[in-house]
Write an enzyme that holds these catalytic residues in place. Sequence first.
Site, mmCIF file in Angstrom:
data_model
loop_
_atom_site.group_PDB
_atom_site.id
_atom_site.type_symbol
_atom_site.label_atom_id
_atom_site.label_comp_id
_atom_site.label_asym_id
_atom_site.label_seq_id
_atom_site.Cartn_x
_atom_site.Cartn_y
_atom_site.Cartn_z
ATOM 1 N N HIS A 230 32.594 27.266 59.827
ATOM 2 C CA HIS A 230 32.838 28.223 61.051
ATOM 3 C C HIS A 230 31.380 28.884 61.335
ATOM 4 O O HIS A 230 31.188 30.003 61.890
ATOM 5 C CB HIS A 230 33.302 29.426 60.263
ATOM 6 C CG HIS A 230 34.717 29.172 59.930
ATOM 7 N ND1 HIS A 230 35.261 28.595 58.600
ATOM 8 C CD2 HIS A 230 36.021 29.306 60.503
ATOM 9 C CE1 HIS A 230 36.728 28.493 58.523
ATOM 10 N NE2 HIS A 230 37.168 28.938 59.608
ATOM 11 N N ASP B 80 18.794 5.564 20.013
ATOM 12 C CA ASP B 80 19.526 4.298 19.811
ATOM 13 C C ASP B 80 18.442 2.941 19.789
ATOM 14 O O ASP B 80 18.660 2.286 20.650
ATOM 15 C CB ASP B 80 20.953 3.975 20.481
ATOM 16 C CG ASP B 80 21.693 2.730 19.874
ATOM 17 O OD1 ASP B 80 21.118 2.078 19.064
ATOM 18 O OD2 ASP B 80 22.918 2.628 20.126
ATOM 19 N N HIS C 255 20.031 -0.849 18.967
ATOM 20 C CA HIS C 255 20.699 -1.821 19.863
ATOM 21 C C HIS C 255 19.840 -2.781 20.792
ATOM 22 O O HIS C 255 20.433 -3.660 21.245
ATOM 23 C CB HIS C 255 21.618 -1.056 21.193
ATOM 24 C CG HIS C 255 20.842 -0.498 22.052
ATOM 25 N ND1 HIS C 255 19.903 0.635 21.995
ATOM 26 C CD2 HIS C 255 20.674 -1.035 23.366
ATOM 27 C CE1 HIS C 255 19.209 0.691 23.327
ATOM 28 N NE2 HIS C 255 20.011 -0.026 24.118
ATOM 29 N N HIS D 268 19.864 -6.343 24.053
ATOM 30 C CA HIS D 268 19.009 -6.969 25.192
ATOM 31 C C HIS D 268 18.386 -8.052 25.116
ATOM 32 O O HIS D 268 17.272 -8.255 25.606
ATOM 33 C CB HIS D 268 17.882 -5.859 25.372
ATOM 34 C CG HIS D 268 18.507 -4.571 25.820
ATOM 35 N ND1 HIS D 268 19.353 -4.276 27.019
ATOM 36 C CD2 HIS D 268 18.384 -3.138 25.454
ATOM 37 C CE1 HIS D 268 19.735 -3.105 27.242
ATOM 38 N NE2 HIS D 268 19.287 -2.435 26.291
ATOM 39 N N ASP E 245 23.457 -2.003 28.905
ATOM 40 C CA ASP E 245 24.005 -0.875 28.403
ATOM 41 C C ASP E 245 25.299 -0.682 29.432
ATOM 42 O O ASP E 245 26.213 0.112 28.343
ATOM 43 C CB ASP E 245 22.738 0.085 28.945
ATOM 44 C CG ASP E 245 21.595 -0.195 27.900
ATOM 45 O OD1 ASP E 245 21.826 -0.382 26.847
ATOM 46 O OD2 ASP E 245 20.466 0.097 28.303
#
Length: 441
Positions: A107, A210, A213, A218, A361
Amino acid sequence: MSKSVSTMVGPQLLSEGRLPRDIFWSQEIYQLELERIFARAWVFIAHESQLPHTGSFLTTRIGEDEVIVVRNRDGRVGAFLNSCPHRGNRVCSAEVGVARGFVCNYHGWSFGLDGSLRGMHESGSYDREPGFDRSRLGLTPVAQVEGYKGLLFATFDPSAPALTEFLGDFTFYLDVMLDNDPGGTEFAGGCISSILGCNWKIAAENFAGDALHAGWTHASGAEAMLGGPVATLGDEANESYHVNTNGHCWEFNLDGVGNAATLGDKRIMNYLREQRGAFEARLGATRAKMVGSVSSANVFPNFSFLPGQNTFRTWQPLGPHKTELRTWVLVNCNAPQEVKDAWRKGAMLTFSPSGVFEMDDGENWEGSTHSNRGFVTRQQPLHYGLGLASRVDHPELPGNVYRGQINDANQRAFYHQWSKMMSSTDWAELLDKGPHDDTDR
C-alpha cells in the site's frame, strides 16, 4: 511447559551426562525457544564492515523474526522488524544494499532509515482520520543494539543485561579473533546461505565443543587437503581445554596453526608465523597460540566460528527440523589482500555447501535430527558423559575451564544455559539463578 523443560534438562541430568531427545524434535519446545531464547538473548546480526555507509543495510532473522539492519544518518546502526505495521508485508526484500528508506509494495507506506513512517499512498485519507498518529506507526525497533569490536548484536528484550555482561569472561577469548591486530577485522566477500535438515542446536553444540568427531568424520577430507589424518587431539603433551561462560563455549589446543593448516595455503601459514610476535605482544603467550589453532567456538545461542579457517556462521532456525546456515569469512583489515583472498578461497574449499568438511557435518547432523521421529527412539537418552569431573583451575584462563579437548563439558554447559533460559519467564528470574552452575565438579 516451564516446569517440564526445567526437569527435562536439569543440572542433575547433565551431571550424569544424559540428554533427552525431545528437545531436538518437539514443535512445542521449538516454539518456546523462539519466545524464551531468541526473543530475549543477544543474537549476532552483522559485522560493522557490512554497513560501511549511511543507508547501508542487510536483512537477517532473529529466531524466525525477520529484521532489517541499517546504518542511520547519524552513523549509528539500528534494527527493525521487516514487517509493515499496516498489513504486515515485508518492506525490504533485498538481502543487502544501500537505500534512502524502505517502501512497502502493498500500500505504499514508506519508512525512513530510522524506521519512522514518512509517507503513504493516498496519505490525505489517513491524515483526515481522527486520532491518526504517524509517530506511532513506524517500523518496530529491536529493543537494544550493541557492538563488540566489530560484531553487532541485538535483543528484543529491553530488560536484557548489557552485551558485555551477557558475554562475560568470554570476551577474553573473543579477542583472540577480534583483537589480535590493531587494525581490527572485516568480513571478506559476501554471505553463503544453505539449508540443512537439522535442529539448530545440534550444529551449535558441535561448534561449542565437539572435537571428538574431527578425526573420524573428517578423515577423508583431511586426507584430501593435507595428505594425512587430522592432527591428534587431546594429547596430554599438547595443552588443550574446554572453556565456557554463560553458555558461550570454546574448545582448543595450543598448537598455533592447526586449523589454518587444513586450508593448505602457505600464504596463510606464512602470515600467521610472521605475525606471531605481534600476536603475543598484544594477547600474551597463551592466547597468541590460540590464533589459528585446532579449535571451535559458539556464542550462545547460535553464532559459531572456527579460528584458523576464519569461517563465521549463524544457525538460523526454521522449525525444529530445519536450519538455515549463513556463512562469512573474517579477516584482519591489515592483512595483505592475497592473504584475505586465500582465507576466503580456503573457506569455500572446506566449510561451504560443497566444502570437503561441511558435507560430512551436514549429513551427520541431519541423521542425528531425523532419527528422533520415532516414539521409542525419543525415549532413549543421549550420552554426553565425556570429561565428567574434568574441571581445573587455570592461572590465565577465565571462566569455567576443563582439561582436554576430547570432552563434552562445553556441550553440557551449552544445554545448561539453554535449560536456564527455557525455564525462566524473564531476565530477572534468569539472573537470579546466577552464572553457570558447574555440574561437573
